[in-house]
Design a protein around this motif. Sequence first.
Motif, PDB file in Angstrom:
ATOM      1  N   ALA A   1     -18.480 -35.601-114.697  1.00 27.50           N
ATOM      2  CA  ALA A   1     -19.805 -34.760-114.976  1.00 27.50           C
ATOM      3  C   ALA A   1     -20.011 -34.287-113.416  1.00 27.50           C
ATOM      4  O   ALA A   1     -19.991 -32.815-113.611  1.00 27.50           O
ATOM      5  N   ILE A   2     -19.474 -34.312-112.358  1.00 22.11           N
ATOM      6  CA  ILE A   2     -19.009 -33.143-110.866  1.00 22.11           C
ATOM      7  C   ILE A   2     -18.352 -32.246-111.515  1.00 22.11           C
ATOM      8  O   ILE A   2     -18.667 -30.963-111.328  1.00 22.11           O
ATOM      9  N   ASP A   3     -17.104 -31.962-112.103  1.00 17.22           N
ATOM     10  CA  ASP A   3     -16.510 -31.200-112.718  1.00 17.22           C
ATOM     11  C   ASP A   3     -16.907 -30.461-113.942  1.00 17.22           C
ATOM     12  O   ASP A   3     -17.219 -29.101-113.725  1.00 17.22           O
ATOM     13  N   ALA A   4     -17.544 -30.722-114.736  1.00 16.99           N
ATOM     14  CA  ALA A   4     -19.024 -30.289-114.665  1.00 16.99           C
ATOM     15  C   ALA A   4     -20.088 -29.416-114.715  1.00 16.99           C
ATOM     16  O   ALA A   4     -19.979 -28.218-115.136  1.00 16.99           O
ATOM     17  N   TYR A   5     -20.364 -29.613-113.961  1.00 21.97           N
ATOM     18  CA  TYR A   5     -21.499 -29.028-112.678  1.00 21.97           C
ATOM     19  C   TYR A   5     -21.193 -28.169-112.352  1.00 21.97           C
ATOM     20  O   TYR A   5     -21.921 -26.672-112.399  1.00 21.97           O
ATOM     21  N   LYS A   6     -20.063 -28.191-111.743  1.00 22.55           N
ATOM     22  CA  LYS A   6     -18.990 -27.421-111.071  1.00 22.55           C
ATOM     23  C   LYS A   6     -18.630 -26.268-111.795  1.00 22.55           C
ATOM     24  O   LYS A   6     -18.830 -25.144-112.000  1.00 22.55           O
TER      25      LYS A   6
END
Length: 453
Positions: A75-80
Amino acid sequence: MLTGEYDLLADNMTVTNILAALLLILPIIFIFLNKKWLIGLYTVSIVANLPLVFYMSFKFSYELIIALALIIKIAIDAYKEKSLLYITTRENIYLIGSLLIVVIVNLLTSLFNFNRDQFLLRVMIYAVNIFILFIFTYFAKTRDLLGVIKNAVVLGGALLAVSAVAEMVYGHYVLDVANMRPAGLLLDPNVCAFALNATLAISLYNPRKPTITRAFFLIAFRVLIVFGVFLTVSRSGYIGSAVILVFMLFYYSRKGENWVAAAAVTAFILIYFIFYNTAVKFWGTIHGIIDLDRIFPYTGGPVIPTEGGPTGTPSSIFSGERIALALAALRIFFRNLFSGVGIGNVLPEIAAYTGVGLESHNFVLQLLAESGVLMLAALLLLGYFIIRLLLNASPRIRWFFALILLVVAVEALFNHNLLNLNLVWFALAFVLAVNATYSKRKIDIGISRGRRR
């Protein structure tokens, strides 16, 4: 059997608690670092069975903690990155689809002869393993990350082999147990041998030419792994190791690197003659520690086993009992052709025919007995797409796929639980990730949007 027969971890709970606490902290820290750390930890956890250490202290699933950490990381990587892409190939999709068909057939046909507890256990096992398959094929998108995962496999295999050595030393010299079969953190010596062979095979994957230092450590690792397999006294493990070593000789000869095989053989010959007396003494001693008589009867003098060790005449891996189990599984298949006898019901059926309370000890026969003729069709479909993947793979990596397939195929002849093993699904995920990375016909599945400027 670190928590069972020899109680190494159970007898030293202070150390166990420290290790478990470290395992708890690491996923939390790794969420905020590069994804290679978290995926590397998950790899080591699968190979070395670190969840066993964690469960001994906290009585909670370590797999669930790592799974939650990985989902948060996605989720963090997808947002970034403003994207959520699953990179694969057509061959990968077909193979994953055919494997899921095997799983679905196994579950649906078992509803006709429903064994609630075993069915729910299998559902949970399949769910965990499917998660492993998709997580590793999602994250492993570059050769650099594949190299990180390979190194984590090497570390996990080394930890597993060391745990088997520790079990042997503790069991013999502290608890005075003889004729043991060390299995380390994996508890089952046959599964431990397979896991070590799988790590040995995966260690041969090299995305780039290794440095001299790395090559030295890889050689040391492989020697440790082969020794670990030796300690398990697993017949199927010995066969698997022999297949890998012979495959390595042919592979290096084909690449024109004959010096590798020649150097290895020369080194072993020199070691043999230099340490001959030590080797003879070691062979006599090791016969009193692990159950080598089941394969290599000792003729160099009497070995008196201490209490707790198995005794009896050594039996072949193709013994009458094994043949009887296979024939009983075939009989169950033909007598229950439509739906099989269902998950959890093969053992009592075999016991009724043979009087032996064991499973079939064969992957294909076990699934056919559980799920009938529909499973035969599903396995043929899976086999077809495995061959298709092999034929369409890049020539640079086809040899590696063939080796992994050989190792799993050998184990399938003697192990009916292949689809229950995390390491089998991990090995498949690694193969599929390598295939997608080297393929020139990638398929992107997911969503992606450009960054705002």
